[in-house]
Enzyme design. Structure first.
Site, PDB file in Angstrom:
ATOM      1  N   CYS A  46       6.313  -9.782  -4.757  1.00  0.00           N
ATOM      2  CA  CYS A  46       7.116  -9.002  -3.806  1.00  0.00           C
ATOM      3  C   CYS A  46       8.318  -9.803  -3.335  1.00  0.00           C
ATOM      4  CB  CYS A  46       6.257  -8.579  -2.630  1.00  0.00           C
ATOM      5  SG  CYS A  46       5.400  -9.942  -1.858  1.00  0.00           S
ATOM      6  N   GLU A  63       3.146  -3.246   3.857  1.00  0.00           N
ATOM      7  CA  GLU A  63       3.937  -4.326   3.237  1.00  0.00           C
ATOM      8  C   GLU A  63       4.445  -3.793   1.927  1.00  0.00           C
ATOM      9  OE1 GLU A  63       4.992  -7.118   3.902  1.00  0.00           O
ATOM     10  OE2 GLU A  63       3.588  -8.266   5.084  1.00  0.00           O
TER      11      GLU A  63
HETATM   12  P1  NAD Z   1       1.634   0.747  -5.912  1.00  0.00           P
HETATM   13  O1  NAD Z   1       2.280   1.218  -4.659  1.00  0.00           O
HETATM   14  O2  NAD Z   1       1.813   1.515  -7.143  1.00  0.00           O
HETATM   15  O3  NAD Z   1       0.047   0.643  -5.695  1.00  0.00           O
HETATM   16  C1  NAD Z   1      -0.507  -0.073  -4.619  1.00  0.00           C
HETATM   17  C2  NAD Z   1      -1.850   0.557  -4.264  1.00  0.00           C
HETATM   18  O4  NAD Z   1      -1.635   1.861  -3.741  1.00  0.00           O
HETATM   19  C3  NAD Z   1      -2.784   0.720  -5.462  1.00  0.00           C
HETATM   20  O5  NAD Z   1      -4.093   0.419  -5.054  1.00  0.00           O
HETATM   21  C4  NAD Z   1      -2.635   2.204  -5.800  1.00  0.00           C
HETATM   22  O6  NAD Z   1      -3.739   2.773  -6.452  1.00  0.00           O
HETATM   23  C5  NAD Z   1      -2.471   2.793  -4.407  1.00  0.00           C
HETATM   24  N1  NAD Z   1      -1.825   4.105  -4.380  1.00  0.00           N
HETATM   25  C6  NAD Z   1      -0.987   4.653  -5.303  1.00  0.00           C
HETATM   26  N2  NAD Z   1      -0.595   5.882  -4.895  1.00  0.00           N
HETATM   27  C7  NAD Z   1      -1.178   6.111  -3.693  1.00  0.00           C
HETATM   28  C8  NAD Z   1      -1.136   7.178  -2.759  1.00  0.00           C
HETATM   29  N3  NAD Z   1      -0.417   8.263  -2.973  1.00  0.00           N
HETATM   30  N4  NAD Z   1      -1.840   7.068  -1.603  1.00  0.00           N
HETATM   31  C9  NAD Z   1      -2.561   5.945  -1.341  1.00  0.00           C
HETATM   32  N5  NAD Z   1      -2.657   4.903  -2.200  1.00  0.00           N
HETATM   33  C10 NAD Z   1      -1.962   4.970  -3.357  1.00  0.00           C
HETATM   34  O7  NAD Z   1       2.095  -0.789  -6.089  1.00  0.00           O
HETATM   35  P2  NAD Z   1       1.729  -1.804  -7.285  1.00  0.00           P
HETATM   36  O8  NAD Z   1       2.451  -1.394  -8.506  1.00  0.00           O
HETATM   37  O9  NAD Z   1       0.258  -2.000  -7.355  1.00  0.00           O
HETATM   38  O10 NAD Z   1       2.351  -3.157  -6.717  1.00  0.00           O
HETATM   39  C11 NAD Z   1       3.671  -3.515  -6.888  1.00  0.00           C
HETATM   40  C12 NAD Z   1       4.462  -3.246  -5.628  1.00  0.00           C
HETATM   41  O11 NAD Z   1       3.835  -3.876  -4.518  1.00  0.00           O
HETATM   42  C13 NAD Z   1       5.861  -3.837  -5.697  1.00  0.00           C
HETATM   43  O12 NAD Z   1       6.767  -2.921  -5.137  1.00  0.00           O
HETATM   44  C14 NAD Z   1       5.753  -5.081  -4.814  1.00  0.00           C
HETATM   45  O13 NAD Z   1       6.980  -5.484  -4.257  1.00  0.00           O
HETATM   46  C15 NAD Z   1       4.772  -4.638  -3.787  1.00  0.00           C
HETATM   47  N6  NAD Z   1       4.096  -5.780  -3.159  1.00  0.00           N
HETATM   48  C16 NAD Z   1       4.425  -6.095  -1.872  1.00  0.00           C
HETATM   49  C17 NAD Z   1       3.841  -7.193  -1.262  1.00  0.00           C
HETATM   50  C18 NAD Z   1       4.200  -7.580   0.144  1.00  0.00           C
HETATM   51  O14 NAD Z   1       3.455  -8.342   0.736  1.00  0.00           O
HETATM   52  N7  NAD Z   1       5.300  -7.102   0.683  1.00  0.00           N
HETATM   53  C19 NAD Z   1       2.915  -7.968  -1.965  1.00  0.00           C
HETATM   54  C20 NAD Z   1       2.601  -7.614  -3.273  1.00  0.00           C
HETATM   55  C21 NAD Z   1       3.192  -6.511  -3.860  1.00  0.00           C
END
Ligand code: NAD
Length: 491
Positions: free
Chosen positions: A286, A252
């Site tokens: 999101c 997502e």
């Molecule tokens: P992010 O992608 O930076 O981090 C999300 C998670 O992924 C964190 O736990 C992070 O530590 C982990 N992560 C980071 N790099 C990684 C890697 N290389 N491999 C595996 N895991 C890794 O996102 P964020 O800043 O925490 O959240 C904001 C983003 O999330 C926005 O783009 C938002 O639109 C999206 N979001 C989407 C939904 C949805 O349901 N579509 C819901 C909430 C947030």
């Protein structure tokens, strides 16, 4: 506020709180910049230990009945309800969401847990007609094994349960990595599951950053990876796992969501929808809208009313119930917001509201070290070459785009982005609503409503670059179970 990080601060692995050998990091209150507590980055070796524990725990956990597994989730459900206020405050203090939203995060978590645990008493397969009279044929679901859950900070209690509640009830074991911005929420959720007496290794939590998340992704004993977060990270996970046989992934991600306001819109509804969608959670949902596509016949009045409200929106202490917008989550979010506002200017937009840098009097006393921004609103003709109209900012950065012509034109602009998470239409014309419903390229479409909100019994997931096999609500069942055929000779 009196609450503090207490109790064990480590990872929860194989039924125990373990001290981490990883570097320390702080959980920071975005409203004040003050530390809320110290945690430790999970190392790949600690993730490996958690995956091993989950793998070892799987055979006994899957052997339990659905109803027995769900009992643990019912305990969580009651705890989430009993501690609603307290947990809502922790969410608000750690991620800066205004307090009613902090509590709503907890409410959504118990909705998800209720749905998943209740589902233990619902059918989980199909009786299928066979070509042969004496043969009984069934579709049965089997748990996949170890499920890795990687979650973002913006719904730090709800989204983990969107992933984990269903995975656990279906008979999988879990290794979860909370977001690095919200380790306190991660700890509280892990304590809650520990309190239910869930068997050792069934649920494991490792704190940390992207390297810990990556260690979950790289470990081929993890049968399913559920990820919610940015498109950048999600797509990199898809590249690694998308074609790996035997491993499942559900993603997502973000969006560049839009609201279409047609010439048949009720403007009270349109302005309310736009303000809620652009500024609630400081634009960090999101599903937040960053584009408002408005018919030229109503554009003038809509603009005046929206701009007035954007100038007035109350930014302030997220624990104060009269606040509409709290801070953004961290310094990198502040920087990204300013960077995109600058980019929009360079791309030649007409800036209508610039409260990006708030005056000292606009932020709460003693909060100068917090991560404060206000609304940034601009108008521009539609141009698909403008990056500010294509890329997710994840802040209160909003474009007004006038259009002329019919609903087909509005939807063409609406769809002309790489993402397809959420969108809304405001119109009192049924042809327009139906056209949008059928042609809007989004997973979540709202009509005459704000472009925000989720109900766990509905699908929640994006199309195009926003999603792949939704790791949420009922869709998550597909990612955490195998559909198998079972046929039986009854002659
Ligand atoms: P992010 O992608 O930076 O981090 C999300 C998670 O992924 C964190 O736990 C992070 O530590 C982990 N992560 C980071 N790099 C990684 C890697 N290389 N491999 C595996 N895991 C890794 O996102 P964020 O800043 O925490 O959240 C904001 C983003 O999330 C926005 O783009 C938002 O639109 C999206 N979001 C989407 C939904 C949805 O349901 N579509 C819901 C909430 C947030």
């Amino acid at each position: 506020m009196s609450q503090q990080v207490t109790g064990p601060v480590g990872h929860y692995v194989d039924g125990e709180w373990i001290e981490s050998g990883g570097d320390p990091f702080e959980s920071v209150d975005p409203a004040t910049g003050e530390s809320l507590g110290e945690f430790h980055r999970g190392t790949p070796a600690e993730v490996e230990r958690a995956v091993r524990a989950a793998e070892d725990a799987f055979p006994a956990w899957r052997a339990l009945s659905y109803v027995d597994r769900a009992e643990h989730l019912w305990e969580v459900f009651h705890e989430l309800r009993d501690r609603h206020e307290e947990l809502g405050e922790i969410v608000t203090r750690e991620c800066g969401k205004e307090i009613s939203e902090g509590k709503a995060d907890v409410t959504e978590a118990w909705h998800m847990v209720e749905w998943a645990a209740g589902n233990a008493r619902h059918p989980h397969g199909d009786v299928v007609p066979s070509e042969i009279a004496e043969k009984d044929a069934y579709m049965r679901r089997k748990p996949r094994g170890v499920v890795g859950c990687i979650t973002p900070w913006n719904f730090p209690v709800a989204i983990p349960f969107w992933h984990m509640a269903v995975a656990l009830v279906e008979g999988n074991t879990v290794v979860w990595k909370p977001a690095e911005q919200t380790p306190w929420c991660g700890q509280v959720v892990a304590e809650m599951l520990d309190d239910t007496g869930v068997p050792d290794g069934v649920f494991n939590m490792v704190q940390g950053f992207g390297d810990a998340g990556n260690a979950i992704v790289e470990d081929d004993r993890v049968d399913t990876v559920l990820f919610t977060g940015s498109a950048e990270v999600g797509h990199s996970i898809a590249d690694k796992l998308g074609s790996e046989p035997g491993r499942e992934v559900a993603l997502e991600m973000g969006g560049k969501n839009a609201i279409v306001v047609t010439e048949h819109a009720d403007l009270d509804v349109a302005v309310h929808s736009a303000v809620m969608s652009a500024f609630k959670t400081t634009g960090q949902r999101c599903v937040s809208a960053e584009r408002l596509i408005v018919h030229e016949d109503v554009h003038g009045e809509f603009k005046t009313r929206f701009v007035d409200l954007a100038e007035d929106v109350a930014v302030g202490d997220p624990l104060d119930e009269s606040t509409f917008m709290g801070p953004v989550v961290d310094e990198s979010q502040v920087e990204k917001f300013h960077e995109y506002n600058g980019l929009a200017r360079e791309e030649g937009v007409d800036v209508l509201v610039d409260r990006a840098e708030l005056d000292e009097g606009e932020i709460p006393d003693g909060s100068a070290d917090g991560y404060w921004v206000g609304p940034f609103v601009y108008e521009t003709e539609y141009d698909p070459e403008l990056r500010c109209l294509q890329e997710e900012v994840f802040g209160p950065h909003v474009a007004l785009i006038p259009y002329s012509g019919d609903i087909e034109r509005a939807v063409e602009i609406h769809n002309d982005v790489p993402y397809g998470l959420a969108g809304a239409i405001v119109s009192e014309n049924y042809r327009q609503l139906n056209y949008y419903r059928d042609h809007g390229e989004v997973g979540l479409a709202y009509a005459n409503l704000p472009c925000i909100g989720a109900e766990v019994q509905l699908p929640f997931g994006g199309v195009k670059k926003s999603g792949k096999g939704a790791p949420s609500a009922r869709e998550v069942i597909e990612a955490v179970t195998e559909r198998t055929a079972w046929t039986l000779n009854n002659a």
